[in-house]
Write an enzyme that holds these catalytic residues in place. Structure first.
Site, mmCIF file in Angstrom:
data_model
loop_
_atom_site.group_PDB
_atom_site.id
_atom_site.type_symbol
_atom_site.label_atom_id
_atom_site.label_comp_id
_atom_site.label_asym_id
_atom_site.label_seq_id
_atom_site.Cartn_x
_atom_site.Cartn_y
_atom_site.Cartn_z
ATOM 1 N N LEU A 180 0.815 -1.215 0.000
ATOM 2 C CA LEU A 180 0.000 0.000 0.000
ATOM 3 C C LEU A 180 0.847 1.263 0.000
ATOM 4 O O LEU A 180 1.840 1.352 0.713
ATOM 5 C CB LEU A 180 -0.896 -0.007 1.245
ATOM 6 C CG LEU A 180 -1.738 1.236 1.517
ATOM 7 C CD1 LEU A 180 -3.142 0.846 1.982
ATOM 8 C CD2 LEU A 180 -1.094 2.149 2.554
ATOM 9 N N LEU A 181 0.427 2.206 -0.811
ATOM 10 C CA LEU A 181 0.997 3.563 -0.796
ATOM 11 C C LEU A 181 -0.059 4.487 -0.222
ATOM 12 O O LEU A 181 -1.231 4.378 -0.575
ATOM 13 C CB LEU A 181 1.346 3.956 -2.229
ATOM 14 C CG LEU A 181 1.596 5.418 -2.610
ATOM 15 C CD1 LEU A 181 2.442 5.495 -3.870
ATOM 16 C CD2 LEU A 181 0.328 6.226 -2.803
ATOM 17 N N ASN A 182 0.351 5.423 0.676
ATOM 18 C CA ASN A 182 -0.552 6.535 0.972
ATOM 19 C C ASN A 182 0.177 7.862 0.778
ATOM 20 O O ASN A 182 0.573 8.125 -0.370
ATOM 21 C CB ASN A 182 -1.331 6.362 2.288
ATOM 22 C CG ASN A 182 -0.536 6.170 3.543
ATOM 23 O OD1 ASN A 182 0.284 5.277 3.636
ATOM 24 N ND2 ASN A 182 -0.771 6.990 4.526
ATOM 25 N N ASP A 183 0.383 8.674 1.784
ATOM 26 C CA ASP A 183 0.812 10.065 1.554
ATOM 27 C C ASP A 183 2.135 10.212 0.794
ATOM 28 O O ASP A 183 3.084 9.481 1.076
ATOM 29 C CB ASP A 183 1.042 10.786 2.886
ATOM 30 C CG ASP A 183 -0.071 10.593 3.885
ATOM 31 O OD1 ASP A 183 -1.090 10.000 3.536
ATOM 32 O OD2 ASP A 183 0.105 11.056 5.031
ATOM 33 N N GLN A 242 4.547 7.083 1.746
ATOM 34 C CA GLN A 242 4.233 6.191 2.854
ATOM 35 C C GLN A 242 3.962 4.817 2.266
ATOM 36 O O GLN A 242 3.122 4.676 1.365
ATOM 37 C CB GLN A 242 2.970 6.686 3.577
ATOM 38 C CG GLN A 242 3.202 7.891 4.441
ATOM 39 C CD GLN A 242 3.910 7.520 5.730
ATOM 40 O OE1 GLN A 242 3.321 6.932 6.619
ATOM 41 N NE2 GLN A 242 5.184 7.861 5.827
ATOM 42 N N TYR A 284 6.146 7.757 9.949
ATOM 43 C CA TYR A 284 4.986 8.432 9.365
ATOM 44 C C TYR A 284 5.389 9.672 8.566
ATOM 45 O O TYR A 284 6.556 10.015 8.474
ATOM 46 C CB TYR A 284 3.997 8.798 10.489
ATOM 47 C CG TYR A 284 3.075 7.667 10.892
ATOM 48 C CD1 TYR A 284 3.279 6.368 10.467
ATOM 49 C CD2 TYR A 284 1.963 7.917 11.697
ATOM 50 C CE1 TYR A 284 2.417 5.339 10.837
ATOM 51 C CE2 TYR A 284 1.091 6.894 12.066
ATOM 52 C CZ TYR A 284 1.320 5.611 11.640
ATOM 53 O OH TYR A 284 0.460 4.612 12.005
ATOM 54 N N SER A 285 4.386 10.380 8.062
ATOM 55 C CA SER A 285 4.612 11.435 7.068
ATOM 56 C C SER A 285 5.466 12.594 7.561
ATOM 57 O O SER A 285 5.546 12.863 8.755
ATOM 58 C CB SER A 285 3.273 11.983 6.611
ATOM 59 O OG SER A 285 2.662 11.030 5.791
ATOM 60 N N ASP A 312 3.103 14.625 11.312
ATOM 61 C CA ASP A 312 3.282 15.160 9.964
ATOM 62 C C ASP A 312 4.036 16.496 9.948
ATOM 63 O O ASP A 312 3.509 17.518 9.493
ATOM 64 C CB ASP A 312 1.926 15.288 9.241
ATOM 65 C CG ASP A 312 1.106 14.013 9.297
ATOM 66 O OD1 ASP A 312 1.721 12.945 9.476
ATOM 67 O OD2 ASP A 312 -0.131 14.064 9.179
ATOM 68 N N GLU A 370 -4.614 16.714 9.598
ATOM 69 C CA GLU A 370 -3.439 15.959 9.173
ATOM 70 C C GLU A 370 -2.686 16.746 8.098
ATOM 71 O O GLU A 370 -3.254 17.588 7.405
ATOM 72 C CB GLU A 370 -3.861 14.593 8.612
ATOM 73 C CG GLU A 370 -4.430 13.667 9.685
ATOM 74 C CD GLU A 370 -4.597 12.219 9.219
ATOM 75 O OE1 GLU A 370 -4.283 11.309 9.991
ATOM 76 O OE2 GLU A 370 -5.060 12.009 8.081
HETATM 77 C C1 FRU Z 1 -2.519 10.723 6.475
HETATM 78 C C2 FRU Z 1 -1.792 9.977 7.578
HETATM 79 C C3 FRU Z 1 -0.816 10.872 8.295
HETATM 80 C C4 FRU Z 1 0.173 9.886 8.853
HETATM 81 C C5 FRU Z 1 0.256 8.873 7.742
HETATM 82 C C6 FRU Z 1 0.508 7.460 8.188
HETATM 83 O O1 FRU Z 1 -2.997 9.882 5.484
HETATM 84 O O2 FRU Z 1 -2.697 9.390 8.477
HETATM 85 O O3 FRU Z 1 -1.401 11.702 9.275
HETATM 86 O O4 FRU Z 1 1.415 10.465 9.126
HETATM 87 O O5 FRU Z 1 -0.980 8.939 7.050
HETATM 88 O O6 FRU Z 1 0.731 6.645 7.090
#
Ligand code: FRU
Length: 490
Positions: A45-48, A64, A107-108, A167, A225
């Site tokens: 999975l990719l997020n931020d 992420q 985290y981010s 963040d 966030e």
């Molecule tokens: C936003 C978030 C950030 C956090 C990160 C964790 O999508 O929840 O607040 O640092 O993703 O992956």
């Protein structure tokens, strides 16, 4: 859809060797939904997007990453680089959650280039044995853009706020030379806010400066966030993601990404918005956690990229054990006291064969489309079936002066509980549309960057036609590949 149920142990498993992921990688790259010109998860999975910056002639962009599947668990920073913001190479894992401060995730965060140092600020997501969370602001020195060295954490959680403090966005004040870190946070009475730390040095001596005052936004969601303050054309722009909040025109979505335009006073830590409007950054279904890079050549511009996804949502590729991609990087400018977002000029280099729309109604799976609109109602359906039904529809209603994107006609529907239509008023009418279509996404730029709609979409084989009604001239190009599938983990 059949999606794996994950135990906590599986989600937080530490990656010991790249080989543990090879089979997953070989399997997912066969998916028809893998993107051709968007940054996407190497596995899992990719997020931020994180730490987006130009340093030493290269653009660096991290994301992420949870290696194991389409699940939020132990997060790493995965590193990609580009010369032109169009073609991207995988560099591998950059920050591993391997200390007591970040034992449950890196985290981010953001990046600060300083001479030969590229400092990366991130949240160490520490959890105790009893799963109590203690966030730290951590620092990595990515010397020469390659060798990551962890420095001591800058500070831990502030006792006056809940465990939701994360963040870090690092900012060097151009006049005073002071350093600031702005963090997303939650007050003890569950209000979203930002808190600020300051120092005279990027690597030590950080102290709490106070809570950011944002008059009129004291009660706006329960957590903010990924905040940042950007300065573009002399305006300050506070960008953030308020959570658990309903907004007009956003269906039942509760997590948003938007901005306030105004003025930041670093002495009093007050951001005074120009007016009371919280502007949504992206009107599509899937955009969150935007991250900006300064443009070292032009202070009137910045470049923005976002996660083309949402927290607490699921996507059809979850059953293939991967999920997530980023939006295209976009050029940001201020026009008429609003941010405008446009595709980068450099993207034209991706154009391949020009298609004559008179000759076929087949929509290439990877393409760019431009419509010059001559007035009146307009309807564009992507991914219609051969009999003309279904698809994703973009409809402009001239009497209401509104544009609506509707994905309820697609066969593979998802996140339907958040609503399947998104509408944006266009007081000046519609004159221009530009579509960027990849194998599982559509980004629509309206009226030269006045509004953007970014959405994931997962067409099946039979959903392949283009239908247009209304008065417009159309240009259509196939687009070439700009991201490689390389198994680069270490
Ligand atoms: C936003 C978030 C950030 C956090 C990160 C964790 O999508 O929840 O607040 O640092 O993703 O992956």
């Amino acid at each position: 859809m059949i999606v794996k149920q994950w135990t906590k142990e599986e989600r937080y498993r530490v990656l010991r060797s790249a080989e543990e992921l090879r089979e997953l990688f070989e399997r997912i790259i066969k998916s028809g939904y893998r993107q051709h010109y968007h940054i996407q998860s190497v596995t899992g999975l990719l997020n931020d997007p994180n730490g987006f910056v130009r340093y030493d002639g290269l653009w660096h962009l991290f994301y992420q990453w949870c290696p194991w599947g389409a699940v939020h668990g132990l997060k790493y920073w995965y590193h990609t680089v580009s010369r032109d913001l169009v073609t991207w190479q995988n560099r591998g894992v950059c920050i591993r959650p391997d200390t007591e401060y970040d034992n449950k995730g890196a985290y981010s965060g953001s990046a600060l280039p300083m001479g030969e140092h590229l400092y990366l600020y991130y949240t160490g997501n520490h959890r105790d044995e009893d799963w109590t969370r203690r966030p730290y602001t951590c620092l990595v020195d990515l010397k020469n853009g390659k060798d990551a060295q962890k420095l001591p954490p800058l500070y831990g959680a502030h006792p006056d706020y809940t465990e939701h403090q994360r963040d870090p966005k690092v900012i060097r004040h151009p006049n005073t030379g002071k350093y600031y870190i702005i963090l997303g946070a939650q007050t003890k009475d569950k209000k979203g806010c930002c808190i600020i730390y300051t120092s005279d040095s990027p690597t030590e001596g950080w102290r709490f400066a106070g809570q950011l005052k944002v008059p009129g936004f004291e009660d706006f969601g329960d957590m903010w966030e990924c905040p940042s303050i950007e300065t573009i054309s002399g305006y300050d722009v506070l960008i953030f993601c308020p959570q658990h909040l309903k907004l007009h025109g956003r269906g039942d979505a509760v997590h948003h990404n938007g901005y306030l335009l105004g003025h930041m006073d670093w002495e009093t830590l007050t951001f005074t918005p120009d007016n009371t409007n919280f502007h949504v950054l992206d009107f599509g279904f899937d955009a969150y956690a935007a991250e900006c890079a300064a443009n070292p050549d032009d202070q009137n511009k910045a470049t923005l990229v976002a996660w083309m996804g949402l927290p607490d949502a699921s996507y059809p590729t979850d059953e293939e054990e991967w999920s997530g991609c980023l939006t295209l990087p976009r050029e940001l400018r201020v026009r008429d006291r609003r941010l405008i977002q446009q595709p980068l000029d450099a993207l034209r280099a991706l154009r391949g064969k020009k298609i004559d729309p008179e000759s076929t109604d087949l929509l290439p799976r990877v393409c760019e489309m431009e419509l010059i609109c001559r007035g009146g109602d307009l309807s564009v359906t992507l991914f219609a079936k051969a009999d003309g039904t279904g698809g994703l529809t973009v409809a402009y209603d001239d009497s209401r002066r509104e544009i609506t994107v509707d994905r309820s006609g697609m066969e593979r529907r998802f996140n339907t509980e958040l609503g399947e239509q998104r509408t944006r008023p266009l007081p000046k009418g519609l004159f221009h549309l530009r579509f960027f279509i990849d194998r599982s996404s559509v980004e629509i730029f309206v009226n030269d960057g006045d509004a953007v709609f970014s959405s994931r979409v997962f067409p099946t084989e039979g959903e392949s036609r283009l239908r247009i009604s209304g008065d417009a001239s159309l240009h259509l190009w196939e687009l070439n590949r700009a991201v490689e599938e390389t198994f680069t983990i270490d």
